[in-house]
Scaffold this active site. Structure first.
Site, PDB file in Angstrom:
ATOM      1  N   THR A 219       0.740  -1.109   0.071  1.00 48.56           N
ATOM      2  CA  THR A 219      -0.011   0.063  -0.045  1.00 48.56           C
ATOM      3  C   THR A 219       0.778   1.379  -0.104  1.00 48.56           C
ATOM      4  O   THR A 219       2.059   1.138   0.589  1.00 48.56           O
ATOM      5  CB  THR A 219      -0.878  -0.065   1.389  1.00 48.56           C
ATOM      6  OG1 THR A 219      -1.666  -0.967   1.182  1.00 48.56           O
ATOM      7  CG2 THR A 219      -1.526   1.240   1.634  1.00 48.56           C
ATOM      8  N   ARG A 247     -15.073  -6.214  -0.613  1.00 51.25           N
ATOM      9  CA  ARG A 247     -14.449  -5.803   0.835  1.00 51.25           C
ATOM     10  C   ARG A 247     -13.642  -4.413   0.922  1.00 51.25           C
ATOM     11  O   ARG A 247     -13.141  -3.941  -0.132  1.00 51.25           O
ATOM     12  CB  ARG A 247     -13.313  -6.835   1.055  1.00 51.25           C
ATOM     13  CG  ARG A 247     -12.446  -6.614   2.172  1.00 51.25           C
ATOM     14  CD  ARG A 247     -11.083  -5.625   2.288  1.00 51.25           C
ATOM     15  NE  ARG A 247     -10.243  -5.896   3.227  1.00 51.25           N
ATOM     16  CZ  ARG A 247      -9.229  -5.085   3.521  1.00 51.25           C
ATOM     17  NH1 ARG A 247      -8.722  -4.604   2.383  1.00 51.25           N
ATOM     18  NH2 ARG A 247      -8.592  -4.908   4.473  1.00 51.25           N
ATOM     19  N   GLY A 271      -0.713  -1.816   6.508  1.00 53.93           N
ATOM     20  CA  GLY A 271      -0.916  -3.032   7.309  1.00 53.93           C
ATOM     21  C   GLY A 271      -2.081  -3.659   7.027  1.00 53.93           C
ATOM     22  O   GLY A 271      -2.794  -3.552   6.075  1.00 53.93           O
ATOM     23  N   HIS A 272      -2.465  -4.670   8.037  1.00 53.93           N
ATOM     24  CA  HIS A 272      -3.511  -5.413   8.049  1.00 53.93           C
ATOM     25  C   HIS A 272      -4.850  -4.636   8.143  1.00 53.93           C
ATOM     26  O   HIS A 272      -4.899  -4.315   9.258  1.00 53.93           O
ATOM     27  CB  HIS A 272      -3.499  -6.620   9.018  1.00 53.93           C
ATOM     28  CG  HIS A 272      -4.786  -7.566   8.650  1.00 53.93           C
ATOM     29  ND1 HIS A 272      -5.172  -8.333   9.651  1.00 53.93           N
ATOM     30  CD2 HIS A 272      -5.611  -7.835   7.762  1.00 53.93           C
ATOM     31  CE1 HIS A 272      -6.222  -9.130   9.215  1.00 53.93           C
ATOM     32  NE2 HIS A 272      -6.287  -8.842   8.137  1.00 53.93           N
ATOM     33  N   GLY A 273      -5.727  -4.425   6.935  1.00 54.01           N
ATOM     34  CA  GLY A 273      -6.603  -3.352   7.129  1.00 54.01           C
ATOM     35  C   GLY A 273      -7.989  -3.462   8.259  1.00 54.01           C
ATOM     36  O   GLY A 273      -8.141  -2.737   8.962  1.00 54.01           O
TER      37      GLY A 273
HETATM   38  N1  LIG Z   1      -1.217  -3.606   2.280  1.00 55.37           N
HETATM   39  C1  LIG Z   1      -1.999  -2.709   3.080  1.00 55.37           C
HETATM   40  O1  LIG Z   1      -1.585  -2.002   3.786  1.00 55.37           O
HETATM   41  C2  LIG Z   1      -3.307  -3.238   3.002  1.00 55.37           C
HETATM   42  C3  LIG Z   1      -4.415  -2.270   3.463  1.00 55.37           C
HETATM   43  N2  LIG Z   1      -4.160  -1.561   4.793  1.00 55.37           N
HETATM   44  C4  LIG Z   1      -5.832  -2.869   3.449  1.00 55.37           C
HETATM   45  O2  LIG Z   1      -5.977  -3.627   4.300  1.00 55.37           O
HETATM   46  O3  LIG Z   1      -6.369  -2.857   2.335  1.00 55.37           O
END
Ligand SMILES: NC(=O)C[C@H](N)C(=O)O
Length: 362
Positions: A219, A247, A271-273
């Protein structure tokens, strides 16, 4: 540095002269407008005294574990984007223009999970989220699950500037893009071979797409403070690998995938959204900054909270109104670059902070 100090002293003494003159005028005519105008002078003086720190721009190319052979590509990409965004600031334009420029640059770079190069959903298609926020007015615009456009960050800005809404999604966002004259591109033109290979790999019944993504994220995001002290953020993503169709991740959600407030600073997370949303990471970090923490302390505390409470890994770039900045992450790596005072700082690994002249093209 010397130049800055001289400049600071000159401005401060100019301020003192002016305030003396003002005092004289007030005593002469007793006008009530004395206080507000003095306050204005004071804040002008403050910002002038901080001229050595502003403008500043920090970008990231996603938190994760970058495969060895892609480290240099990711680092070169964030450096180029930081230079592009900083040139906008040096040209006297706004922090909003600068963060959109930097993120557009990263969306156009296939090394990152945003725009061209986005990860694919479970059906093998690109659906993207993006957000911008203007710290002067708290205006914000976002798009979610948007397809067929090359630069979702520019569409998010149009949502902010041309509608009374904060977020448009999927088909409605597409219709709005068409109405704004934004060129439509074939979905396939946003897909790289690398993205297709990862999608296929994660269709296997024993695959773990979240873990796999934590291995290789990408991202993109930027935060900036311009010469006038105005703050902005921008974040753009293809989301999580093999996500369900429709999503919506943190990136499209204000306070999660981005927040900017002239009174506190700006944050662009990655990060993990789902984890980021549970702790509203951007807003959480700015809350700590409003309580007096530095960008680095607040970023570390926000990321630690996310790890402890919801086992989420990620990273952020953060600025405060004085131009202090941080690039912090709990993932193994995060490509980032910061431009300030003619110097480019950059790194990928934990603790790394390499500097070079901003004009150095390497
Ligand atoms: N790579 C990422 O940061 C993913 C992003 N934060 C999402 O979950 O959509």
């Amino acid at each position: 540095m010397t130049k800055w100090l001289v400049c600071e002293i000159e401005h401060c003494s100019a301020y003192m002269d002016q305030s003396k003159r003002r005092r004289g005028r007030r005593e002469g005519d007793g006008r009530k407008s004395y206080r507000p105008s003095l306050r204005k002078e004071r804040s002008k003086r403050l910002s002038l005294c901080l001229v050595g720190m502003l403008p500043v721009l920090v970008v990231h190319g996603g938190a994760g574990q970058i495969p060895k052979e892609r480290v240099e590509m990711a680092s070169a990409g964030v450096r180029a984007a930081a230079r592009a965004g900083y040139a906008v600031l040096q040209g006297g334009r706004s922090s909003m223009d600068a963060v959109v420029e930097a993120v557009t640059n990263l969306e156009n770079n296939p090394s990152f999970n945003a725009g061209y190069g986005s990860v694919l959903n479970v059906k093998g298609e690109v659906e993207m989220d993006a957000i911008v926020m203007d710290g002067r007015t708290l205006a914000s615009g976002a798009v979610s699950a948007v397809r067929n456009i090359a630069n979702p960050i520019q569409l998010a800005r149009l949502v902010m500037e041309q509608t009374s809404h904060l977020c448009l999604t999927a088909g409605g966002a597409g219709q709005f893009a068409r109405a704004m004259g934004m060129p439509e591109v074939p979905g396939d033109s946003l897909i790289t071979e690398y993205a297709r290979m990862r999608w296929k790999k994660n269709l296997a019944p024993n695959a773990n797409p979240v873990e796999s993504q934590m291995g290789k994220m990408g991202t993109v995001g930027a935060v900036a403070v311009d010469e006038d002290g105005n703050i902005a953020c921008a974040t753009s993503t293809g989301g999580m690998l093999n996500k369900m169709e429709g999503r919506v991740g943190d990136t499209a959600c204000i306070g999660c995938g981005g927040y900017a407030d002239n009174r506190a600073g700006a944050v662009s997370p990655t990060g993990h959204g789902e984890a980021i949303m549970k702790v509203t990471l951007a807003r959480l970090i700015l809350f700590h900054m409003a309580q007096g923490m530095s960008p680095e302390e607040a970023s570390d505390l926000g990321l630690a909270t996310m790890k402890e409470r919801v086992e989420g890994l990620g990273g952020v770039v953060t600025v405060d109104p004085q131009g202090r900045w941080a690039a912090r992450f709990t993932s193994t790596q995060m490509a980032w670059a910061a431009a300030q005072g003619g110097t480019l700082h950059f790194g990928v690994f934990s603790g790394e902070d390499v500097t070079q002249d901003i004009g150095d093209p390497s």
